[in-house]
Design a protein around this motif. Sequence first.
Motif, PDB file in Angstrom:
ATOM      1  N   ASP A 159     -13.088   9.053  38.807  1.00 23.13           N
ATOM      2  CA  ASP A 159     -14.375   8.789  39.459  1.00 23.13           C
ATOM      3  C   ASP A 159     -14.239   8.598  40.958  1.00 23.13           C
ATOM      4  OD1 ASP A 159     -15.934   8.967  37.186  1.00 23.13           O
ATOM      5  OD2 ASP A 159     -15.832   6.822  36.745  1.00 23.13           O
ATOM      6  N   ALA A 160     -13.053   8.169  41.402  1.00 20.58           N
ATOM      7  CA  ALA A 160     -12.862   7.827  42.814  1.00 20.58           C
ATOM      8  C   ALA A 160     -12.731   9.072  43.680  1.00 20.58           C
ATOM      9  CB  ALA A 160     -11.621   6.954  42.971  1.00 20.58           C
ATOM     10  N   GLU A 161     -13.202   8.948  44.911  1.00 21.76           N
ATOM     11  CA  GLU A 161     -13.097  10.026  45.901  1.00 21.76           C
ATOM     12  C   GLU A 161     -12.778   9.423  47.256  1.00 21.76           C
ATOM     13  OE1 GLU A 161     -16.143  13.465  44.539  1.00 21.76           O
ATOM     14  OE2 GLU A 161     -17.121  11.551  44.971  1.00 21.76           O
ATOM     15  N   GLY A 162     -12.451  10.277  48.207  1.00 16.67           N
ATOM     16  CA  GLY A 162     -12.198   9.804  49.564  1.00 16.67           C
ATOM     17  C   GLY A 162     -10.726   9.731  49.905  1.00 16.67           C
ATOM     18  N   LEU A 163     -10.446   9.174  51.079  1.00 22.25           N
ATOM     19  CA  LEU A 163      -9.089   9.111  51.598  1.00 22.25           C
ATOM     20  C   LEU A 163      -8.278   8.004  50.944  1.00 22.25           C
ATOM     21  CD1 LEU A 163      -9.524   9.513  55.469  1.00 22.25           C
ATOM     22  CD2 LEU A 163      -8.526  11.170  53.910  1.00 22.25           C
ATOM     23  N   LEU A 164      -6.999   8.275  50.736  1.00 20.65           N
ATOM     24  CA  LEU A 164      -6.066   7.233  50.323  1.00 20.65           C
ATOM     25  C   LEU A 164      -5.595   6.465  51.550  1.00 20.65           C
ATOM     26  CD1 LEU A 164      -3.960   9.274  47.765  1.00 20.65           C
ATOM     27  CD2 LEU A 164      -5.441   7.341  47.223  1.00 20.65           C
ATOM     28  N   PRO A 165      -5.297   5.176  51.408  1.00 19.04           N
ATOM     29  CA  PRO A 165      -4.823   4.404  52.562  1.00 19.04           C
ATOM     30  C   PRO A 165      -3.430   4.835  52.984  1.00 19.04           C
ATOM     31  CG  PRO A 165      -4.621   3.116  50.551  1.00 19.04           C
ATOM     32  CD  PRO A 165      -5.373   4.358  50.176  1.00 19.04           C
ATOM     33  N   GLY A 166      -3.098   4.564  54.242  1.00 20.94           N
ATOM     34  CA  GLY A 166      -1.743   4.841  54.699  1.00 20.94           C
ATOM     35  C   GLY A 166      -1.634   5.686  55.939  1.00 20.94           C
ATOM     36  N   GLY A 167      -2.687   6.418  56.282  1.00 19.12           N
ATOM     37  CA  GLY A 167      -2.664   7.163  57.526  1.00 19.12           C
ATOM     38  C   GLY A 167      -2.282   8.627  57.427  1.00 19.12           C
ATOM     39  N   LEU A 168      -1.956   9.121  56.241  1.00 24.63           N
ATOM     40  CA  LEU A 168      -1.606  10.545  56.104  1.00 24.63           C
ATOM     41  C   LEU A 168      -2.839  11.439  56.036  1.00 24.63           C
ATOM     42  CD1 LEU A 168       1.368  10.622  53.544  1.00 24.63           C
ATOM     43  CD2 LEU A 168       1.453  10.834  56.027  1.00 24.63           C
ATOM     44  N   GLY A 169      -4.011  10.851  55.846  1.00 22.77           N
ATOM     45  CA  GLY A 169      -5.232  11.640  55.718  1.00 22.77           C
ATOM     46  C   GLY A 169      -5.296  12.390  54.403  1.00 22.77           C
ATOM     47  N   LEU A 170      -4.668  11.818  53.364  1.00 17.10           N
ATOM     48  CA  LEU A 170      -4.596  12.493  52.070  1.00 17.10           C
ATOM     49  C   LEU A 170      -5.829  12.172  51.233  1.00 17.10           C
ATOM     50  CD1 LEU A 170      -2.442  14.278  50.624  1.00 17.10           C
ATOM     51  CD2 LEU A 170      -1.749  12.226  49.393  1.00 17.10           C
ATOM     52  N   GLN A 171      -6.526  13.218  50.822  1.00 14.45           N
ATOM     53  CA  GLN A 171      -7.717  13.060  49.999  1.00 14.45           C
ATOM     54  C   GLN A 171      -7.348  12.940  48.521  1.00 14.45           C
ATOM     55  OE1 GLN A 171     -11.064  13.012  50.455  1.00 14.45           O
ATOM     56  NE2 GLN A 171     -11.265  13.412  52.650  1.00 14.45           N
ATOM     57  N   ARG A 172      -8.088  12.122  47.805  1.00  8.67           N
ATOM     58  CA  ARG A 172      -7.960  12.090  46.350  1.00  8.67           C
ATOM     59  C   ARG A 172      -8.380  13.441  45.791  1.00  8.67           C
ATOM     60  NH1 ARG A 172      -8.224   7.052  43.343  1.00  8.67           N
ATOM     61  NH2 ARG A 172      -8.038   5.221  44.685  1.00  8.67           N
ATOM     62  N   LYS A 173      -7.678  13.908  44.760  1.00  9.14           N
ATOM     63  CA  LYS A 173      -7.936  15.231  44.192  1.00  9.14           C
ATOM     64  C   LYS A 173      -8.340  15.206  42.719  1.00  9.14           C
ATOM     65  CE  LYS A 173      -4.563  17.492  47.238  1.00  9.14           C
ATOM     66  NZ  LYS A 173      -3.286  18.271  47.271  1.00  9.14           N
ATOM     67  N   SER A 174      -8.142  14.087  42.045  1.00  7.16           N
ATOM     68  CA  SER A 174      -8.357  14.047  40.604  1.00  7.16           C
ATOM     69  C   SER A 174      -9.758  14.469  40.199  1.00  7.16           C
ATOM     70  CB  SER A 174      -8.073  12.641  40.075  1.00  7.16           C
ATOM     71  OG  SER A 174      -8.401  12.553  38.703  1.00  7.16           O
ATOM     72  N   SER A 175     -10.753  13.924  40.880  1.00 11.09           N
ATOM     73  CA  SER A 175     -12.140  14.241  40.545  1.00 11.09           C
ATOM     74  C   SER A 175     -12.414  15.735  40.688  1.00 11.09           C
ATOM     75  CB  SER A 175     -13.088  13.436  41.440  1.00 11.09           C
ATOM     76  OG  SER A 175     -14.436  13.771  41.177  1.00 11.09           O
ATOM     77  N   MET A 176     -11.927  16.324  41.770  1.00  4.87           N
ATOM     78  CA  MET A 176     -12.140  17.744  42.020  1.00  4.87           C
ATOM     79  C   MET A 176     -11.464  18.600  40.946  1.00  4.87           C
ATOM     80  SD  MET A 176     -11.024  19.947  45.374  1.00  4.87           S
ATOM     81  CE  MET A 176      -9.302  19.479  45.202  1.00  4.87           C
ATOM     82  N   TYR A 177     -10.244  18.237  40.554  1.00  3.35           N
ATOM     83  CA  TYR A 177      -9.532  18.993  39.527  1.00  3.35           C
ATOM     84  C   TYR A 177     -10.246  18.895  38.184  1.00  3.35           C
ATOM     85  CZ  TYR A 177      -5.407  20.293  42.232  1.00  3.35           C
ATOM     86  OH  TYR A 177      -4.555  20.862  43.136  1.00  3.35           O
ATOM     87  N   SER A 178     -10.780  17.716  37.900  1.00  7.97           N
ATOM     88  CA  SER A 178     -11.506  17.528  36.641  1.00  7.97           C
ATOM     89  C   SER A 178     -12.759  18.384  36.589  1.00  7.97           C
ATOM     90  CB  SER A 178     -11.880  16.046  36.489  1.00  7.97           C
ATOM     91  OG  SER A 178     -12.654  15.842  35.337  1.00  7.97           O
ATOM     92  N   ILE A 179     -13.478  18.439  37.705  1.00  7.44           N
ATOM     93  CA  ILE A 179     -14.697  19.254  37.764  1.00  7.44           C
ATOM     94  C   ILE A 179     -14.368  20.739  37.649  1.00  7.44           C
ATOM     95  CG2 ILE A 179     -16.592  19.959  39.276  1.00  7.44           C
ATOM     96  CD1 ILE A 179     -16.538  17.053  40.384  1.00  7.44           C
ATOM     97  N   LYS A 180     -13.341  21.179  38.366  1.00 10.63           N
ATOM     98  CA  LYS A 180     -12.961  22.595  38.327  1.00 10.63           C
ATOM     99  C   LYS A 180     -12.456  23.010  36.951  1.00 10.63           C
ATOM    100  CE  LYS A 180     -11.907  23.424  43.201  1.00 10.63           C
ATOM    101  NZ  LYS A 180     -10.893  23.864  44.193  1.00 10.63           N
ATOM    102  N   ALA A 181     -11.868  22.056  36.216  1.00 10.85           N
ATOM    103  CA  ALA A 181     -11.356  22.373  34.877  1.00 10.85           C
ATOM    104  C   ALA A 181     -12.459  22.884  33.963  1.00 10.85           C
ATOM    105  CB  ALA A 181     -10.707  21.135  34.269  1.00 10.85           C
TER     106      ALA A 181
END
Length: 396
Positions: free
Chosen positions: A174-196
């Motif tokens: 369910d979660a979206e957005g940037l992960l903490p830490g400064g790498l600018g890494l976006q969460r991908k799980s939600s997108m992969y689930s939708i594309k599945a």
Amino acid sequence: MESIRNLYKIGHGPSSSHTMAPQKAAQKFRDENQYADSFRVTLYGSLAATGKGHMTDIAIINTLLPFSTEIVWKPEIVLPYHTNGMKFEAIVKKQPVKEWIVYSIGGGDLSDGTSETKKEILYDKSTMKTILEWCQQTGKTFWEYVEDTEGKNIYDYLLTVWKTMEAAIHRGMDAEGLLPGGLGLQRKSSMYSIKAKGYQGSMRSRALIYSYALAVSEENAGGNIIVTAPTCGSCGVLPSVLYHLKMNHDFSDQKIIRALATAGLIGNIVKTNASVSGAEVGCQGEVGVACAMAAGAACQLFGGSPQQVEYAAEMGLEHHLGLTCDPICGLVQVPCIERNAFAAARALDSCSFAMLSDGKHLISFDKVVRTMQQTGHDLPSLYKETSTGGLAVNLE
């Protein structure tokens, strides 16, 4: 071997060795030194090299509140017993009056650095060979050995473990957005689930298992509640495989819990005879062991014999031999998160390969465990959770 309760720990990510264990050590030292004016904590080796990315300092400082705490970083110094060394000092009138050196040895466990560190030994067997012999003699299988040893009340704990794993998957998807830490890494799980949902057959299946593994690993990277399996950095592999099989093959929670017992036994064998610490043996001890646990658990669910379960676990670990731990910026994100997804898929491949066999094979699980330990010792320190080599220094 110890109880599998000590393998499956429920807590906040992102790292069992760099967050959970230092937090546990800080709590113990605080409880024993309530008279102190303040504390000083020196971090050595890998703990110092990647501690900021793993939020080690935040975990310690928050645990020692309301006392003020000074954190000293010494990545260039590796204490003799283990690279994850810590020195706690209680300060009274600006002078240290008590110190304690302790080590985070992987999976959230602590050691005082002596071989005499007391552990509660429950299992009378600690190798795959002796457990397989027991299975042959009794006609039972791995989860029954766990039940016979720990009692049926272990299932109450494993049910809690399973529900925690499922909750992490649901939150992560369910979660979206940037992960903490400064790498600018976006969460991908939600997108992969939708594309599945736009695919059919094997592509849909593969996309879903990726999304489940990403969900848990991203929750871990966000510092949320997960289960070490066997570590925080590898926490996405086992739950994603078990959840995928539950959703697609209608396995009951009872069968899933038995599979968790088998997976815990497999992880315990490695933890007892080698290591699950990335700082000690590289990522082969984390994601590689998680893959072995998931492969064996899946094989059991599909009706595999003890020999086939052992073969699946052996392949899961063998084909991760030599895997380095070189997280960018010391964060449990790149390459860690994607590795969980790929290891989940490899676990299912190992299961399928073993199920097609008669369980006979040349290299035993115990031999791979010994090889993994030796390989880990031979790896240079820059590839063992210090972020001084590999991907961590080759970003362009």
